[in-house]
Design an enzyme around this catalytic site. Structure first.
Site, mmCIF file in Angstrom:
data_model
loop_
_atom_site.group_PDB
_atom_site.id
_atom_site.type_symbol
_atom_site.label_atom_id
_atom_site.label_comp_id
_atom_site.label_asym_id
_atom_site.label_seq_id
_atom_site.Cartn_x
_atom_site.Cartn_y
_atom_site.Cartn_z
ATOM 1 N N HIS A 129 0.876 -1.176 0.000
ATOM 2 C CA HIS A 129 0.000 0.000 0.000
ATOM 3 C C HIS A 129 0.912 1.225 0.000
ATOM 4 O O HIS A 129 2.019 1.168 0.534
ATOM 5 C CB HIS A 129 -0.835 -0.057 1.282
ATOM 6 C CG HIS A 129 -1.924 0.957 1.388
ATOM 7 N ND1 HIS A 129 -1.691 2.266 1.750
ATOM 8 C CD2 HIS A 129 -3.260 0.849 1.215
ATOM 9 C CE1 HIS A 129 -2.841 2.921 1.793
ATOM 10 N NE2 HIS A 129 -3.811 2.094 1.464
ATOM 11 N N ASP A 206 2.981 -4.771 8.056
ATOM 12 C CA ASP A 206 1.760 -3.975 7.908
ATOM 13 C C ASP A 206 0.569 -4.940 8.002
ATOM 14 O O ASP A 206 0.287 -5.698 7.080
ATOM 15 C CB ASP A 206 1.798 -3.267 6.545
ATOM 16 C CG ASP A 206 0.482 -2.616 6.167
ATOM 17 O OD1 ASP A 206 -0.508 -2.788 6.913
ATOM 18 O OD2 ASP A 206 0.433 -1.961 5.121
ATOM 19 N N GLN A 209 -4.724 -5.320 6.766
ATOM 20 C CA GLN A 209 -5.755 -6.236 6.260
ATOM 21 C C GLN A 209 -5.788 -7.552 7.032
ATOM 22 O O GLN A 209 -6.806 -8.238 7.064
ATOM 23 C CB GLN A 209 -5.518 -6.538 4.774
ATOM 24 C CG GLN A 209 -5.687 -5.345 3.867
ATOM 25 C CD GLN A 209 -7.096 -4.770 3.883
ATOM 26 O OE1 GLN A 209 -8.063 -5.482 4.143
ATOM 27 N NE2 GLN A 209 -7.213 -3.494 3.610
ATOM 28 N N LYS A 232 -10.561 -1.280 10.361
ATOM 29 C CA LYS A 232 -10.669 -2.453 9.484
ATOM 30 C C LYS A 232 -11.006 -3.701 10.294
ATOM 31 O O LYS A 232 -11.052 -4.806 9.761
ATOM 32 C CB LYS A 232 -9.377 -2.640 8.704
ATOM 33 C CG LYS A 232 -9.130 -1.477 7.714
ATOM 34 C CD LYS A 232 -7.957 -1.735 6.838
ATOM 35 C CE LYS A 232 -7.449 -0.503 6.129
ATOM 36 N NZ LYS A 232 -8.258 -0.077 4.986
ATOM 37 N N CYS A 370 -4.606 2.333 -3.783
ATOM 38 C CA CYS A 370 -3.361 2.844 -3.165
ATOM 39 C C CYS A 370 -2.205 1.884 -3.390
ATOM 40 O O CYS A 370 -1.327 1.725 -2.534
ATOM 41 C CB CYS A 370 -3.538 3.105 -1.665
ATOM 42 S SG CYS A 370 -4.692 4.411 -1.304
HETATM 43 C C1 LIG Z 1 -2.471 -3.038 3.477
HETATM 44 C C2 LIG Z 1 -2.785 -1.659 3.951
HETATM 45 N N1 LIG Z 1 -1.824 -0.920 4.520
HETATM 46 C C3 LIG Z 1 -2.063 0.307 4.978
HETATM 47 C C4 LIG Z 1 -3.303 0.881 4.874
HETATM 48 C C5 LIG Z 1 -3.529 2.256 5.412
HETATM 49 O O1 LIG Z 1 -4.418 2.200 6.485
HETATM 50 P P1 LIG Z 1 -4.991 3.547 7.132
HETATM 51 O O2 LIG Z 1 -5.531 4.354 6.001
HETATM 52 O O3 LIG Z 1 -6.042 3.067 8.072
HETATM 53 O O4 LIG Z 1 -3.855 4.215 7.817
HETATM 54 C C6 LIG Z 1 -4.328 0.167 4.271
HETATM 55 C C7 LIG Z 1 -5.660 0.771 4.069
HETATM 56 O O5 LIG Z 1 -6.390 0.401 3.188
HETATM 57 C C8 LIG Z 1 -4.069 -1.145 3.809
HETATM 58 O O6 LIG Z 1 -5.021 -1.885 3.243
#
Ligand SMILES: Cc1ncc(COP(=O)(O)O)c(C=O)c1O
Length: 412
Positions: A129, A206, A209, A232, A370
């Protein structure tokens, strides 16, 4: 069609816990399949927020009055709940943040700025992401570090042999996604962590998900950092968690300066607070942190494994049904996936797909999610993505399939 495991979880009953699901969109019952972006909140979580504001709203830690003590106790109880959720060794290892993005930036800006130097290599992957790309690029620009990227194969899996080739004594940090938000791929993070540690690198996973779909155990994983967002996992927005090993967090300088993160302030010298408060400057999202405990209890009550089995049933069913649609190509066919499915339609832009599905009351995600470098890897501008949560049903997958056929009828 009924789910094969409806006897384990009563999905209709569960749907009653989510008021937002009970509405019509464009004259049709809402089908919410955008759970990877954010999932819906059960009444218990909504009530926890209301109860805080109606019953004991107060600023935490500093107050000695009844409401302040009540709020502080609830806030810290949430920290213990997250500790147990991640199986962290110490409660001080749980830092409350504003989300996954915030947690990654915290690590890049504190650990990275303090310990990484020119020529040091940071490994990420093609399926990250943007929030696990850009903070490292910013750090590389500032410090002269070098970004290395693990490639992805045609199935949407990381190529571990290529990762092994990237690892060397120059590798100082590895930051990889546990589960891809675009493809649903579950990465072999234990292998990735062990191989990074073998060359002395520090690892961040990270878990944005993964957190609502997989059992997590940071001690077994032996990860140095783990980050996720509450929104999430059936919790509120604007709240997240950074787990870090105590010794590493202790060695890191603070991120933001302000109230709560200090022991003593004078114009000559300020001393910083102990963990976890050193990284929690200012008034946090008190209500949202408190409600996270409720969200975790909600998932616990259903059983994370039961949730995973149900979502997997939906994924298998959707994969089979989508596979029967001519001109539809699924992007990401990894052997290990969560309930996320992405596709492209021949001759139809994903945005048109999203709009026409919305006209039928079906909420999906369209675009690059993203993950622009990942889209480039597959030679596409974007996909349409359906992502499942515990309250989704096979009937909703049927609605999606009918909806896609309608898109084709209208557009081709
Ligand atoms: C794999 C992953 N990393 C990071 C993020 C960023 O999360 P946040 O926008 O809640 O900070 C997301 C959000 O969709 C994500 O799916």
């Amino acid at each position: 069609m009924q789910s094969a495991i409806d006897n384990t979880l009563d999905i209709q009953q569960i749907r009653n816990d989510f008021p937002v699901l009970n509405q019509q969109v464009n004259g049709r019952p809402l089908v919410y399949l955008d759970n990877a972006a954010t999932n819906q909140k059960p009444l218990a979580v909504i009530n926890a927020l209301t109860q805080y504001y109606e019953g004991y709203n107060a600023n935490i830690h500093r107050g000695i009055h009844h409401l302040a003590e009540q709020a502080t106790a609830a806030f810290e109880a949430s920290r213990r709940a997250v500790q147990s959720f991640l199986n962290a060794k110490h409660w001080e290892e749980i830092i409350f943040t504003y989300g996954t993005t915030d947690g990654i930036n915290l690590v890049a800006q504190t650990y990275g700025r303090r310990f990484l130097n020119a020529g040091d290599e940071i490994i990420i992957s093609t399926m990250e992401h943007h929030s696990n790309i850009v903070p490292w690029q910013m750090l590389c620009e500032e410090k002269g570090c070098v970004l290395r990227v693990i490639p992805v194969d045609d199935q949407g899996e990381l190529i571990i042999e290529e990762y092994e080739k990237l690892l060397s004594e120059r590798t100082k940090f590895v930051s990889v996604v546990h589960v891809s938000n675009s493809l649903g791929t579950i990465n072999p993070v234990k292998t990735i962590i062990d191989k990074a540690h073998a060359v002395g690198a520090v690892v961040l996973i990270d878990g944005a998900q993964a957190s609502s779909h997989l059992e997590l155990d940071v001690q077994t994983l032996d990860t140095d950092f783990y980050v996720f967002s509450a929104h999430k996992l059936y919790g509120p927005t604007g709240m997240g968690v950074l787990y870090g090993k105590k010794a590493i967090l202790d060695s890191m300088p603070p991120y933001r300066g302000g109230g709560e993160m200090i022991k003593e302030v004078s114009f000559e010298k300020t001393t910083y607070n102990d963990l976890p408060y050193k990284f929690e400057a200012g008034t946090p999202n008190i209500a949202d942190v408190i409600a996270v405990k409720t969200a975790l209890e909600y998932m616990d009550g259903l059983g994370k494994e039961n949730i995973a089995v149900h979502e997997h049933d939906l994924l298998d069913y959707a994969t089979e049904q989508l596979g029967e649609i001519g001109g539809l190509r699924i992007i990401g066919q990894a052997s290990q996936k969560i309930g996320v499915i992405s596709w492209v339609l021949d001759g139809i832009h994903h945005q048109d797909t999203g709009v026409i599905l919305d006209q039928q009351g079906i909420a999906v995600r369209t675009g690059h999610h993203c993950c622009q470098p990942l889209m480039q890897r597959f030679g596409i501008a974007g996909t349409t993505r359906a992502s499942f949560a515990v309250y989704n049903t096979r009937d909703e997958v049927d609605r999606l399939i009918t909806g896609i056929r309608r898109v084709q009828k209208m557009m081709l």
